[in-house]
Design a protein around this motif. Structure first.
Motif, PDB file in Angstrom:
ATOM      1  N   UNK A   1      -6.476   3.259 -15.311  1.00  0.00           N
ATOM      2  CA  UNK A   1      -5.156   2.777 -15.734  1.00  0.00           C
ATOM      3  C   UNK A   1      -4.144   2.853 -14.593  1.00  0.00           C
ATOM      4  N   UNK A   2      -4.161   3.949 -13.842  1.00  0.00           N
ATOM      5  CA  UNK A   2      -3.254   4.077 -12.695  1.00  0.00           C
ATOM      6  C   UNK A   2      -3.538   2.990 -11.669  1.00  0.00           C
ATOM      7  N   UNK A   3      -4.823   2.781 -11.377  1.00  0.00           N
ATOM      8  CA  UNK A   3      -5.200   1.771 -10.390  1.00  0.00           C
ATOM      9  C   UNK A   3      -4.839   0.359 -10.850  1.00  0.00           C
ATOM     10  N   UNK A   4      -4.894   0.106 -12.149  1.00  0.00           N
ATOM     11  CA  UNK A   4      -4.476  -1.208 -12.662  1.00  0.00           C
ATOM     12  C   UNK A   4      -2.989  -1.427 -12.406  1.00  0.00           C
ATOM     13  N   UNK A   5      -2.184  -0.380 -12.583  1.00  0.00           N
ATOM     14  CA  UNK A   5      -0.753  -0.501 -12.301  1.00  0.00           C
ATOM     15  C   UNK A   5      -0.513  -0.713 -10.799  1.00  0.00           C
ATOM     16  N   UNK A   6      -1.336  -0.070  -9.978  1.00  0.00           N
ATOM     17  CA  UNK A   6      -1.249  -0.284  -8.528  1.00  0.00           C
ATOM     18  C   UNK A   6      -1.625  -1.720  -8.175  1.00  0.00           C
ATOM     19  N   UNK A   7      -2.651  -2.236  -8.848  1.00  0.00           N
ATOM     20  CA  UNK A   7      -3.094  -3.622  -8.629  1.00  0.00           C
ATOM     21  C   UNK A   7      -1.948  -4.584  -8.916  1.00  0.00           C
ATOM     22  N   UNK A   8      -1.202  -4.328  -9.985  1.00  0.00           N
ATOM     23  CA  UNK A   8      -0.079  -5.187 -10.359  1.00  0.00           C
ATOM     24  C   UNK A   8       1.060  -5.100  -9.346  1.00  0.00           C
ATOM     25  N   UNK A   9       1.146  -3.988  -8.631  1.00  0.00           N
ATOM     26  CA  UNK A   9       2.281  -3.754  -7.734  1.00  0.00           C
ATOM     27  C   UNK A   9       2.132  -4.403  -6.369  1.00  0.00           C
ATOM     28  N   UNK A  10       0.910  -4.764  -5.973  1.00  0.00           N
ATOM     29  CA  UNK A  10       0.674  -5.283  -4.626  1.00  0.00           C
ATOM     30  C   UNK A  10       0.390  -6.774  -4.651  1.00  0.00           C
ATOM     31  N   UNK A  11       0.696  -7.476  -3.553  1.00  0.00           N
ATOM     32  CA  UNK A  11       0.354  -8.898  -3.477  1.00  0.00           C
ATOM     33  C   UNK A  11      -1.150  -9.084  -3.302  1.00  0.00           C
ATOM     34  N   UNK A  12      -1.595 -10.331  -3.364  1.00  0.00           N
ATOM     35  CA  UNK A  12      -3.029 -10.607  -3.251  1.00  0.00           C
ATOM     36  C   UNK A  12      -3.601 -10.161  -1.916  1.00  0.00           C
ATOM     37  N   UNK A  13      -2.778 -10.167  -0.881  1.00  0.00           N
ATOM     38  CA  UNK A  13      -3.247  -9.703   0.431  1.00  0.00           C
ATOM     39  C   UNK A  13      -2.848  -8.246   0.693  1.00  0.00           C
ATOM     40  N   UNK A  14      -2.435  -7.524  -0.354  1.00  0.00           N
ATOM     41  CA  UNK A  14      -2.069  -6.121  -0.215  1.00  0.00           C
ATOM     42  C   UNK A  14      -3.269  -5.204  -0.394  1.00  0.00           C
ATOM     43  N   UNK A  15      -3.006  -3.916  -0.496  1.00  0.00           N
ATOM     44  CA  UNK A  15      -4.103  -2.957  -0.658  1.00  0.00           C
ATOM     45  C   UNK A  15      -3.585  -1.645  -1.213  1.00  0.00           C
ATOM     46  N   UNK A  16      -4.510  -0.852  -1.703  1.00  0.00           N
ATOM     47  CA  UNK A  16      -4.226   0.520  -2.117  1.00  0.00           C
ATOM     48  C   UNK A  16      -4.899   1.447  -1.112  1.00  0.00           C
ATOM     49  N   UNK A  17      -4.139   2.388  -0.580  1.00  0.00           N
ATOM     50  CA  UNK A  17      -4.650   3.348   0.398  1.00  0.00           C
ATOM     51  C   UNK A  17      -4.819   4.694  -0.319  1.00  0.00           C
ATOM     52  N   UNK A  18      -6.043   5.117  -0.477  1.00  0.00           N
ATOM     53  CA  UNK A  18      -6.335   6.371  -1.170  1.00  0.00           C
ATOM     54  C   UNK A  18      -6.760   7.418  -0.149  1.00  0.00           C
ATOM     55  N   UNK A  19      -6.093   8.563  -0.167  1.00  0.00           N
ATOM     56  CA  UNK A  19      -6.456   9.687   0.699  1.00  0.00           C
ATOM     57  C   UNK A  19      -6.911  10.810  -0.220  1.00  0.00           C
ATOM     58  N   UNK A  20      -8.216  10.998  -0.285  1.00  0.00           N
ATOM     59  CA  UNK A  20      -8.773  11.952  -1.237  1.00  0.00           C
ATOM     60  C   UNK A  20     -10.158  12.374  -0.778  1.00  0.00           C
TER      61      UNK A  20
END
Length: 354
Positions: free
Chosen positions: A268-287
């Motif tokens: 669910x969190x990642x879906x909200x992140x998906x909605x927040x970025x453009x098609x050429x954007x990305x999510x950077x996960x440090x874990x």
């Protein structure tokens, strides 16, 4: 005739090794206790401000204790290579820092002192006594079984613990972000805006903006957290709930957030992140990634496994994940691909793309 006591001999070298090894678990709390003692006495900071090896008498005077009591603590910590001794003269030695003890100074750039102090509190240690009940199916999670609330509720009711928790998380953030910036700065190439979800007091995004000043940073956390974050040029503090929405940006930065949650919440969190970025954007996960570099020498291999036990004790079904487990939540959240970069920290950098 004198009686003789029969002495049982071990059958093999392995049995001798096992007998020695078991004491590390019986007395495994002692290194943590001794390191905590050193921090509370201010020993790392005293040595940091002393340019030459410091004699026992001088150190005891500065701490305000007897030489005999301090000697026993320092003897233990030297054995564990926390501190070291160097000659002052032909007949005397003094104490000096090691790379490890410098991480225990309270004001050091890469200090981990507050993390030691946090994890050694009775509040954080007590839930570890409930692991077996959890394995046997106790519906009440370890932290709640001890404190009648979850970690976040406990922090809300105990401001001093909450402040220590925030300082400890900032310690980890400073070290991790420095490793990201040094190990793979290309992750931030071409980005104009980055939102740090769960950014706390803004330590991480502040370090990112300082290193890459063309980036506009957004520090996003719960309203009561964001409202207390210090003002910083180039950073906007925004309050909200990541389960409802994430501020729009070229990239979303998630550091040690997803490991607090079950797969369903992560998706669910990642879906909200998906909605927040453009098609050429990305999510950077440090874990952390359990089993990363399995075939290679990895100084941090055991850290993810130990942290996973802490996740059982301290969170609501949080966990550290293998790469396959990460892949599953990415796919379920609608992302199509990801890349992994390893850094000089127990975390890895995972770039996830729409």
């Amino acid at each position: 005739m004198a009686s003789h006591t029969k002495v049982e001999k071990f059958n093999s070298k392995d049995e001798v090794t096992a007998q020695a090894e078991i004491w590390k678990y019986i007395l495994g709390f002692t290194p943590m206790a001794a390191v905590k003692c050193a921090i509370e006495l201010g020993i790392p900071d005293i040595l940091e401000n002393h340019e030459t090896p410091m004699a026992l008498g001088d150190l005891a005077s500065k701490v305000g204790c007897t030489e005999s009591s301090l000697y026993r603590i320092m003897r233990f910590l030297i054995h564990y290579k926390i501190f070291q001794v160097k000659s002052i003269s032909k007949t005397s030695v003094g104490y000096v820092h090691t790379p490890l003890s410098r991480l225990l100074t309270r004001q050091g750039k890469h200090s981990m002192a507050d993390l030691v102090l946090l994890e050694s509190t009775p509040a954080m240690l007590a839930p570890l006594q409930k692991l077996s009940a959890w394995v046997l199916g106790d519906k009440e999670l370890p932290f709640k079984a001890v404190h009648n609330t979850d970690l976040w509720g406990f922090c809300a009711m105990n401001p001093a613990h909450s402040e220590l928790f925030d300082r400890a998380m900032a310690c980890d953030a400073r070290v991790a972000v420095a490793a990201v910036i040094k190990g793979c700065p290309e992750v931030f190439d071409g980005l104009k805006t980055v939102v740090d979800v769960g950014g706390g007091d803004g330590t991480a995004i502040r370090s990112i903006v300082e290193a890459f000043p063309w980036i506009k940073g957004i520090n996003f956390d719960l309203p009561h957290v964001a409202s207390m974050a210090p003002t910083c040029n180039g950073i906007e503090h925004v309050g909200g709930d990541m389960f409802d929405r994430v501020p729009k940006a070229d990239a979303v930065y998630l550091m040690k957030v997803l490991h607090d949650w079950r797969d369903e919440e992560c998706i669910n969190i990642l879906k909200k992140c998906h909605e927040a970025i453009p098609q050429d954007g990305k999510v950077i996960i440090v874990d952390a990634i359990i089993g990363r570099n399995e075939d290679d020498h990895d100084e941090f291999k055991e850290v993810a496994l130990m942290l996973d036990i802490l996740m059982i004790a301290h969170t609501s079904d949080g966990k550290e994940r293998t790469l396959d487990e990460w892949s599953y939540v990415f796919q379920e959240a609608g992302f199509t691909r990801y890349t992994v970069k390893h850094i000089q920290a127990y975390q890895s950098v995972i770039e996830v793309y729409p």
